[in-house]
Design an enzyme around this catalytic site. Structure first.
Site, short mmCIF file in Angstrom:
data_model
loop_
_atom_site.label_atom_id
_atom_site.label_comp_id
_atom_site.label_asym_id
_atom_site.label_seq_id
_atom_site.Cartn_x
_atom_site.Cartn_y
_atom_site.Cartn_z
N HIS A 1 -0.78 9.08 -1.00
CA HIS A 1 -0.27 10.11 -0.08
C HIS A 1 -1.05 10.09 1.25
O HIS A 1 -0.45 9.99 2.32
CB HIS A 1 -0.40 11.48 -0.75
CG HIS A 1 0.12 12.62 0.07
ND1 HIS A 1 1.37 13.15 -0.12
CD2 HIS A 1 -0.43 13.32 1.09
CE1 HIS A 1 1.57 14.14 0.75
NE2 HIS A 1 0.48 14.26 1.49
N GLU A 2 -2.36 10.17 1.16
CA GLU A 2 -3.17 10.19 2.39
C GLU A 2 -3.05 8.86 3.14
O GLU A 2 -3.01 8.84 4.38
CB GLU A 2 -4.63 10.52 2.09
CG GLU A 2 -4.87 11.90 1.45
CD GLU A 2 -4.25 13.06 2.22
OE1 GLU A 2 -4.15 12.99 3.46
OE2 GLU A 2 -3.84 14.05 1.57
N HIS B 1 -0.06 9.02 5.33
CA HIS B 1 -0.37 9.71 6.60
C HIS B 1 -1.12 8.75 7.53
O HIS B 1 -0.86 8.69 8.74
CB HIS B 1 -1.26 10.93 6.35
CG HIS B 1 -0.54 12.14 5.82
ND1 HIS B 1 0.50 12.75 6.49
CD2 HIS B 1 -0.73 12.88 4.69
CE1 HIS B 1 0.92 13.81 5.80
NE2 HIS B 1 0.19 13.91 4.70
N GLU C 1 4.63 14.33 6.98
CA GLU C 1 4.77 14.46 5.53
C GLU C 1 5.83 13.48 5.00
O GLU C 1 5.75 13.04 3.85
CB GLU C 1 5.13 15.92 5.20
CG GLU C 1 4.71 16.41 3.84
CD GLU C 1 3.21 16.36 3.56
OE1 GLU C 1 2.40 16.21 4.49
OE2 GLU C 1 2.86 16.45 2.37
ZN ZN Z 1 0.37 15.44 3.28
#
Ligand code: ZN
Length: 519
Positions: free
Chosen positions: A282-283, A286, A312
Site C-alpha cells: 500500500h505505502e 503511494h 489512494e
Molecule cells: Zn493510503
C-alpha cells in the site's frame, strides 16, 4: 520601417524577458516554501521513526517554528502580486503547459492559504488539540457525552471555515476541496449512492457463506524475515531504494522530501503476516506515485499527488488489484513458502489466496477487507454532509451510527467507542472532506487499472511472471509524471476517457469475488 520593427521587436523581447524574470522570482519564492515544508517533513519522519522519547517536547517546538516560517512565506503578498502580473503570460499558454499549470496551481494554493485569517487558524488549531486530548480519554471510556460539546464546536468551526470560500453549492464543497480538489458533495453523493446500492448486496451474499480460513497467515512469522520479504516485494513492483528507504513506525505512512527521496514506513505483527505485507505494498503504491513525478517539478507546487482520492487509487491499485491477485501470488507464493517453510510448506496456494482475500463484517474501518471497506467510508461521508447541513444533530450521531451500521454492514456496534468515536479524523480536525478520498481511491484505482489493461492487455500475464514494468511505466506516463498539474476529475477524464464511474470497480469485485464465492 526597420526602426519601428526593431523597436517593436525589442519591446516584445523585453516583455518576454520581464515575464521570465517574474516567473523565476515566483519559482524561487515557491521553492523556499517547499523547502521549509520538506524540512518539516524530515522532522516528522524522524519523530515517527527514530527520535528518542526525550526529544518530543523540543521537536514539537521546532516543527511549529518551521511550519510558521513556511506559512509566512506562503502568504507573502509578493507571491500574490507575481501571480497577478503573470496572468497574461499564463493566459497566452496552453492549459497543460508546465508554466501555465505552475501559475494556476500556485494561485489556487495561495488563495487557499490567504483566505482563512491566521486568527481563525490559531483558534481552530487550539480547539483541535483540546478536542483530541478529550477524545483520547473519552474513547477508551466509551464516553460520547464528554466529547459531544467539543464535536458541536468542531461543527461550527467547519461551517465557519467553509464560509471563507463563498459561492459554494454545498457547505461541504470547500472542505472536500482541501483533500480532493474539484470533487463536489453532490457528485460524490450520487456516486456513493450507486456504489452502496451495488455493494451492499455483494457483501450480504458473501458474508452469508462459509468464511475463508485464514489460519495460515496467523502463524508466528519472525519480524526480520517479514521485513526482508516485504523489501523484496516492494523492490520488485518498482519502488526505488536509491530514492527512498523503508523503516518501521507505529502507523505506516509515506512521506516525500523530494522526488529523489520518497520514504515508506511499516509495522510488523509477528502473529499476522497480512499487516506488514499489505501495508508495505500500500505505502509503496503511494511512493511509486511520488517517485514517478516529473523531476522538473521538484521543489515546486506541481510536485506530489493531485488529490487524496487519486493518491489512494494508487496505493489500492498496487495493494489490492495487483498485490492481492491470484497472478501476483502465482509468482510470489513459492518465494514466500521458501522464506517461511515451517509455516507455509504444506499450505496450498489456493488456501493462502483465500486467506488474504477473506471477507467478513467487522466493526473497525481500518481493519476492514476490500469488499466491506467502502461501506464504512460511505456512511461517514454521509454523516459529514448531514451534520454540516444540519439535518443530523451531533447529539443524535451515536444512534444514527448504530442504525446505519446495522443496515449497511449487518452488525450492531456494541458501543460508541467502536462506533462513532473510532476514527481520529473528526476529533483532531474538521468535519467534512475527511473520508471520501478512501473510497474514491478504490473506485478510481479500478478505473485507471481498466484503462491500463485496455492499452496493454498483456499486463496480467506479466504480473504472473513477476514483471511490473509495463504497468508501472504506463502509470508514470499517464498519471504519476503529471504531479498536481491536473485536478482529479481532469486526470481521470484524460486517463480513462470518462468521468469518475463505479462500473470498473464493481466489475472488478464481481469478477474477483465471483470466483471465490457464489455471487
Ligand atoms: Zn493510503
Amino acid at each position: 520601417m526597420v526602426v519601428v520593427f526593431c523597436h517593436d521587436h525589442s519591446f516584445f523581447k523585453e516583455k518576454a524577458r520581464d515575464m521570465e524574470k517574474k516567473l523565476e522570482e515566483l519559482k524561487a519564492r515557491l521553492t523556499e516554501v517547499a523547502d521549509l515544508n520538506a524540512a518539516g517533513a524530515v522532522l516528522f519522519w524522524d519523530q515517527s521513526t527514530y527520535m528518542p522519547p526525550g526529544g518530543a517536547a523540543a521537536r514539537g517546538r521546532v516543527q511549529a517554528t518551521v511550519g510558521k516560517l513556511a506559512q509566512e512565506k506562503a502568504i507573502d503578498p509578493a507571491i500574490g502580486r507575481l501571480l497577478d502580473e503573470l496572468r497574461p503570460y499564463e493566459e497566452s499558454l496552453p492549459y497543460d503547459h508546465d508554466d501555465a499549470s505552475l501559475i494556476r496551481v500556485a494561485r489556487r494554493d495561495y488563495e487557499r492559504a490567504t483566505r482563512v485569517p491566521p486568527e481563525f487558524v490559531a483558534r481552530l488549531n487550539a480547539h483541535n488539540s483540546e478536542t483530541y486530548m478529550v477524545w483520547a480519554e473519552a474513547r477508551p471510556a466509551n464516553d460520547f457525552k464528554k466529547v459531544r460539546p467539543y464535536l458541536e464546536k468542531t461543527l461550527d468551526f467547519s461551517r465557519e471555515l467553509a464560509d471563507f470560500f463563498p459561492g459554494y453549492e454545498h457547505v461541504a464543497d470547500p472542505l472536500i476541496d482541501f483533500a480532493d480538489f474539484g470533487m463536489k458533495a453532490a457528485s460524490v453523493r450520487r456516486l456513493f449512492a450507486d456504489l452502496r446500492a451495488a455493494q451492499v448486496p455483494i457483501v450480504q451474499t458473501i458474508t452469508s457463506q462459509e468464511p475463508a480460513d485464514d489460519a495460515c497467515i496467523r502463524e508466528h512469522f519472525p519480524e526480520k524475515d517479514q521485513m526482508a520479504f516485504c523489501e523484496e516485494i516492494v523492490r520488485a513492483i518498482g519502488y526505488d531504494f536509491q530514492r527512498g528507504r523503508l523503516d518501521k513506525t507505529h502507523h505506516p505512512f509515506t512521506i516525500t522530501f523530494a522526488v529523489g527521496d520518497v520514504r515508506i514506513t511499516t509495522r510488523v505483527k509477528e502473529n499476522y503476516l497480512g499487516e506488514c505485507l499489505f501495508s508495505n505494498i500500500h505505502e509503496a503504491g503511494h511512493a511509486l506515485y511520488e517517485q514517478g513525478c516529473n523531476p522538473a517539478y521538484d521543489g515546486l507546487p506541481l510536485a506530489g499527488g493531485t488529490s487524496a482520492g487519486v493518491h489512494e487509487s494508487q496505493s489500492r491499485l498496487w495493494e489490492n488489484i495487483v498485490g492481492r491477485s491470484r497472478g501476483f501470488w502465482e509468482f510470489f507464493y513459492p518465494k514466500l513458502q521458501a522464506a517461511f517453510p515451517g509455516q507455509l510448506k504444506g499450505v496450498p496456494a489456493d488456501t493462502f489466496y483465500r486467506a488474504i482475500n477473506k471477507v467478513e463484517r467487522s466493526l473497525i474501518r481500518t481493519d476492514a477487507d476490500e469488499v466491506t471497506y467502502n461501506l464504512h467510508v460511505m456512511l461517514r461521508f454521509e454523516f459529514e454532509l448531514a451534520l454540516l447541513e444540519g439535518t443530523l444533530a451531533v447529539k443524535d450521531l451515536p444512534e444514527a451510527w448504530r442504525e446505519r451500521f446495522q443496515a449497511d454492514i449487518g452488525i450492531l456496534p456494541p458501543d460508541d467507542r467502536d462506533g462513532c468515536m473510532q476514527d481520529v479524523h473528526w476529533y483532531g480536525g474538521i468535519i467534512g472532506g475527511a473520508f471520501q478520498g478512501y473510497t474514491l481511491g478504490n473506485v478510481i484505482g479500478a478505473q485507471v487499472y481498466a484503462a491500463a489493461l485496455q492499452a496493454h492487455p498483456e499486463i496480467p500475464a506479466e504480473i504472473k511472471q513477476g514483471k511490473f514494468d509495463t504497468l508501472h511505466n504506463w502509470l508514470i506516463e499517464n498519471v504519476y509524471r503529471h504531479g498536481r498539474k491536473f485536478t482529479a476529475p481532469e486526470l481521470v477524464q484524460r486517463v480513462t476517457g470518462s468521468e469518475v464511474t463505479i462500473e470498473p470497480y464493481i466489475q472488478y469485485l464481481r469478477t474477483k469475488y465471483g470466483e471465490l464465492y457464489k455471487l
